[in-house]
Design an enzyme around this catalytic site. Structure first.
Site, short mmCIF file in Angstrom:
data_model
loop_
_atom_site.label_atom_id
_atom_site.label_comp_id
_atom_site.label_asym_id
_atom_site.label_seq_id
_atom_site.Cartn_x
_atom_site.Cartn_y
_atom_site.Cartn_z
CG HIS A 138 93.73 66.01 87.34
ND1 HIS A 138 93.23 64.84 86.81
CD2 HIS A 138 93.65 66.94 86.35
CE1 HIS A 138 92.83 65.07 85.57
NE2 HIS A 138 93.08 66.33 85.26
CB THR A 192 96.93 65.29 76.81
OG1 THR A 192 95.77 65.99 76.35
CG2 THR A 192 98.14 66.19 76.65
CG ASN A 221 93.45 63.57 81.24
OD1 ASN A 221 93.16 63.04 82.30
ND2 ASN A 221 93.18 64.84 80.98
CD GLU A 223 85.84 65.68 81.83
OE1 GLU A 223 85.77 66.54 80.96
OE2 GLU A 223 86.67 65.69 82.77
CB SER A 282 88.47 72.00 83.23
OG SER A 282 89.79 71.62 82.97
CB CYS A 296 89.44 65.96 85.93
SG CYS A 296 89.74 65.75 84.18
CB SER A 309 93.69 74.36 80.60
OG SER A 309 94.79 73.69 80.03
P1 HMG Z 1 101.81 72.29 73.73
O1 HMG Z 1 101.55 73.41 72.81
O2 HMG Z 1 102.16 70.97 73.14
O3 HMG Z 1 102.89 72.67 74.85
O4 HMG Z 1 100.53 72.13 74.63
P2 HMG Z 1 104.34 73.27 74.82
O5 HMG Z 1 104.74 73.66 73.46
O6 HMG Z 1 104.31 74.26 75.92
O7 HMG Z 1 105.27 72.03 75.23
C1 HMG Z 1 105.09 71.28 76.38
C2 HMG Z 1 106.46 70.93 76.97
O8 HMG Z 1 107.21 70.18 76.01
C3 HMG Z 1 107.32 72.18 77.29
O9 HMG Z 1 107.99 71.88 78.50
C4 HMG Z 1 108.32 72.21 76.15
O10 HMG Z 1 109.54 72.87 76.45
C5 HMG Z 1 108.55 70.73 75.96
P3 HMG Z 1 108.35 73.05 79.57
O11 HMG Z 1 108.98 74.14 78.80
O12 HMG Z 1 107.02 73.43 80.17
O13 HMG Z 1 109.25 72.42 80.57
N1 HMG Z 1 109.19 70.39 74.67
C6 HMG Z 1 110.14 69.44 74.55
N2 HMG Z 1 110.71 68.64 75.47
C7 HMG Z 1 111.66 67.75 75.04
N3 HMG Z 1 112.06 67.68 73.74
C8 HMG Z 1 111.53 68.49 72.80
C9 HMG Z 1 110.52 69.43 73.20
N4 HMG Z 1 109.78 70.36 72.55
C10 HMG Z 1 108.98 70.94 73.47
N5 HMG Z 1 111.92 68.40 71.56
C11 HMG Z 1 99.12 71.41 76.39
C12 HMG Z 1 100.53 71.42 75.85
C13 HMG Z 1 99.07 70.63 77.67
C14 HMG Z 1 98.65 72.83 76.66
C15 HMG Z 1 98.20 70.74 75.35
O14 HMG Z 1 98.60 69.40 75.16
C16 HMG Z 1 96.74 70.77 75.73
O15 HMG Z 1 96.01 71.69 75.41
N6 HMG Z 1 96.24 69.69 76.44
C17 HMG Z 1 94.87 69.59 76.90
C18 HMG Z 1 94.58 70.48 78.10
C19 HMG Z 1 95.31 70.05 79.34
O16 HMG Z 1 95.64 68.89 79.51
N7 HMG Z 1 95.50 70.97 80.29
C20 HMG Z 1 96.11 70.65 81.55
C21 HMG Z 1 95.51 71.43 82.70
S1 HMG Z 1 93.74 71.37 82.70
C22 HMG Z 1 93.34 69.81 83.39
O17 HMG Z 1 94.17 69.14 83.88
C23 HMG Z 1 91.91 69.38 83.28
C24 HMG Z 1 91.64 68.30 82.27
O18 HMG Z 1 92.12 67.06 82.73
C25 HMG Z 1 90.14 68.24 81.97
C26 HMG Z 1 89.14 68.16 83.11
O19 HMG Z 1 89.30 68.66 84.20
O20 HMG Z 1 88.09 67.59 82.84
C27 HMG Z 1 92.33 68.57 80.94
#
Ligand code: HMG
Length: 444
Positions: free
Chosen positions: A255, A163, A339, A85, A371, A123, A212
Site C-alpha cells: 500500500h 500526501t 495517495n 472510504e 488504518s 485503505c 500511523s
Molecule cells: P512529516 O512530519 O512531513 O515527516 O510527516 P518527517 O518530518 O518525518 O519527514 C519525512 C521524511 O522526509 C524523513 O525521511 C525526513 O528525513 C525527510 P526519513 O528520515 O524517514 O528517511 N526529509 C527530507 N528529505 C530530503 N530533503 C529534505 C528533507 N527534510 C526532511 N530537505 C507523514 C510525514 C507521513 C507522517 C505525514 O505526511 C502524514 O501524516 N501523512 C498522512 C498519514 C500517512 O500517510 N501515514 C502513512 C501510514 S498510514 C496509511 O498508510 C493509511 C492511509 O493510507 C489511510 C488509510 O488506510 O485509509 C494514510
C-alpha cells in the site's frame, strides 16, 4: 476436481485530469523544502478532483474504461464490489449510483441482475472486496468488478496535506485470468488503533502521523508472518537451504500512502524474512543488533528505536539491491498522483504492468494496509496472458493532465462547486438536490 485459477484479468485506472505540483508555489507557501516532498516523502504531483468529480464518478469512469478495454457485457457482471472510504452517502451503496451512471452508457436495466456492496475498511477495503470476489468466483463462474475509489483529503497546511491524491482502480476478476492468478492464502492482522480515522460528518481525516507509520509497518510485518506460516502449511513455497520466501517473489507491492512508506514497509518485511539467515548476520555486523523491547522504558521508545533500526537497515547495500529490484518501480505512478487510498496497492500493480515489468510465471507479493488498523498479505502468479494485454498508456497520460495553481487547488479543497474543467466525455456530478440525492449524468 481441481479449482481453476481465479484472479485479476485486467485492470484500469482512472485519475482526475487536474494536479498540483508539490514543488514550487505549494512548497513555498507551506514553508517546506521541495526536496523533502520529492525525496523525503516521494510525491512530486498530487491528483486533485474537480468539482464535478467524487468517488462515485471516479469509480464509474474506471469501470467504463475497463469494460471497454476488455469488451465486458453488463449482463455478464455478477458483482460490483467497491472499496472506498470516501462514501457519498451514509446508507445508499456507492455502487448503486455507479450502476445508475453505467446504465446511461449501456442502457436502463442492463446491470439489474448484478449486486453491489460498498466495503469500508480504510485503505484495505478494495483488497477485502477482492478477497470476497474470489470467494464468490470459487462457487460461481462469472465476472466480478472490484474497485478502489477514493479522494484522500487532509486539512490545509497539515503534514498530511502533501500526501493527498485521488483516483480509482477497477479490476476485472474472473476464473482463468490473463493477468494475475491469486494464491488461495491470505495472511491477516487486525488491531484497534487511533492512527487515522474520519468521524461521521468530517471531510478531512484525523491523523496521528508518526503513529500511523508505526501501525502500518507493525501490521504489515504481522500479516506477512501470518501469510508465510499459512503458505508454508499449504505447501505454496518450497524453500532451499538459506532461502527465504521473499527470494521467490519477483516483486513486492505495498500500500502506497506516499512512496517512502513502501520503502519503510519493505525494510520491515525483508528484516522479518531475512532474520536467522547468514545475510542477516552480516547486516547485524554492519548496523548492530535489533532493539529488544525489554531494554526500553516504554513501548513508544521501543517502537521509535525499532523504526530507526529499520531505517539503518534500509541503507545497507543488500537492502538497496533488493529494494531496487523488487519494490522501487511499484511507486512509479504514485509519485505523480499522491495517495489514492483503497486503489493505491493496485496502482502499484499498474506501475509494474505499465512499465512492462510483469513476467509470466513469476510470483509477486502484495501487502495491503488500512488504518484503524488491518493488513492483509497475499501473493499471485503472473499469467502468460499478460503478454497479450495492451497497456493503458498511463505513464504518458500523466503528462497530459492540467496543472492548477495554489488558489485553484485551495478553492476545490474547501468545497468550491465551480468546475475548473468543463466535463467532457465523462460521468459528472450534476447537482445534489434538497433531499441530499445526487444527480449524475454522462456529459458527451
Ligand atoms: P512529516 O512530519 O512531513 O515527516 O510527516 P518527517 O518530518 O518525518 O519527514 C519525512 C521524511 O522526509 C524523513 O525521511 C525526513 O528525513 C525527510 P526519513 O528520515 O524517514 O528517511 N526529509 C527530507 N528529505 C530530503 N530533503 C529534505 C528533507 N527534510 C526532511 N530537505 C507523514 C510525514 C507521513 C507522517 C505525514 O505526511 C502524514 O501524516 N501523512 C498522512 C498519514 C500517512 O500517510 N501515514 C502513512 C501510514 S498510514 C496509511 O498508510 C493509511 C492511509 O493510507 C489511510 C488509510 O488506510 O485509509 C494514510
Amino acid at each position: 476436481m481441481t479449482q481453476p485459477p481465479i484472479g485479476i484479468d485486467d485492470i484500469h485506472v482512472h485519475l482526475p485530469d487536474l494536479f498540483i505540483s508539490t514543488t514550487g508555489e505549494f512548497a513555498r507557501s507551506r514553508g517546506v523544502v521541495p526536496a523533502k516532498l520529492t525525496r523525503g516523502i516521494g510525491i512530486e504531483r498530487m491528483a486533485v478532483p474537480d468539482a464535478h468529480e467524487d468517488a462515485a464518478t471516479l469509480a464509474a469512469m474506471a469501470i467504463l474504461g475497463l469494460m471497454k478495454r476488455s469488451r465486458v457485457h453488463p449482463e455478464d457482471v455478477g458483482k460490483i464490489y467497491i472499496g472506498t472510504e470516501s462514501a457519498v452517502d451514509e446508507a445508499k451503496a456507492i455502487g448503486t449510483y455507479v450502476i445508475g451512471m453505467l446504465e446511461k452508457a449501456y442502457g436502463e436495466g442492463s446491470f439489474q441482475e448484478c449486486s453491489t456492496v460498498e466495503l469500508k475498511s480504510a485503505c484495505i477495503g478494495a483488497t477485502i472486496a477482492l478477497e470476497n470476489a474470489i470467494h464468490w468466483l470459487s462457487c460461481e463462474d462469472g465476472l466480478a468488478l472490484v474497485v478502489g475509489s477514493d479522494i484522500a483529503r487532509y486539512k490545509l497546511r497539515s503534514p498530511g496535506e502533501y500526501t493527498q491524491g485521488a483516483g480509482a482502480v477497477a479490476l476485472l476478476v474472473k476464473r482463468e485470468p490473463r493477468l494475475l492468478a491469486i494464491d488461495p492464502v491470505f495472511g491477516g492482522f487486525t488491531r484497534d488503533e487511533d492512527d487515522f480515522y474520519r468521524p461521521i460528518g468530517m471531510h478531512t481525516a484525523v491523523v496521528n502521523g508518526r503513529h500511523s507509520n508505526f501501525c502500518y509497518v507493525s501490521a504489515m510485518v504481522e500479516a506477512f508472518a501470518a501469510f508465510r506460516r499459512r503458505a508454508k502449511d499449504r505447501g505454496l513455497f518450497e524453500l532451499a537451504n538459506g532461502e527465504c520466501l521473499t527470494d521467490q517473489l519477483s516483486h513486492l507491492i505495498f500500500h502506497i500512502p506516499y512512496p517512502r512508506m513502501a520503502e519503510y514497509a519493505a525494510s520491515a518485511v525483508f528484516r522479518e524474512d531475512w532474520r536467522g539467515l547468514d545475510r542477516f548476520s552480516n547486516i547485524q555486523n554492519e548496523i548492530g543488533d535489533e532493539p529488544r523491547e525489554a531494554d526500553y522504558p516504554d513501548k513508544d521508545s521501543f517502537l521509535q528505536a525499532n523504526w530507526e533500526y529499520s531505517k539503518r537497515l534500509a541503507k545497507t547495500a543488500l537492502f538497496r539491491k533488493s529494494f531496487e529490484e523488487k519494490v522501487a518501480e511499484t511507486t512509479l505512478i504514485s509519485r505523480q498522483t499522491g495517495n489514492i487510498y483503497t486503489g493505491s496497492l493496485y496502482l502499484g500493480l499498474s506501475s509494474l504492468r505499465e512499465a512492462g515489468r510483469l513476467a509470466p510465471g513469476r510470483r509477486i507479493g502484495m501487502g495491503s494496509y488500512g488504518s484503524g488498523c488491518s493488513a492483509l498479505f497475499f501473493s499471485g502468479t503472473v499469467q502468460p496472458g499478460v503478454l497479450d494485454l495492451p497497456i493503458q498508456g498511463l505513464i504518458e497520460g500523466l503528462e497530459n493532465r492540467r496543472e492548477i495553481d495554489l488558489l485553484e487547488y485551495e478553492a476545490l479543497h474547501e468545497g468550491s462547486r465551480t468546475s475548473l474543467n468543463t466535463p467532457k466525455g465523462e460521468f459528472a456530478l450534476l447537482g445534489i438536490d434538497e433531499t441530499g440525492y445526487r444527480r449524475y449524468g454522462y456529459v458527451p
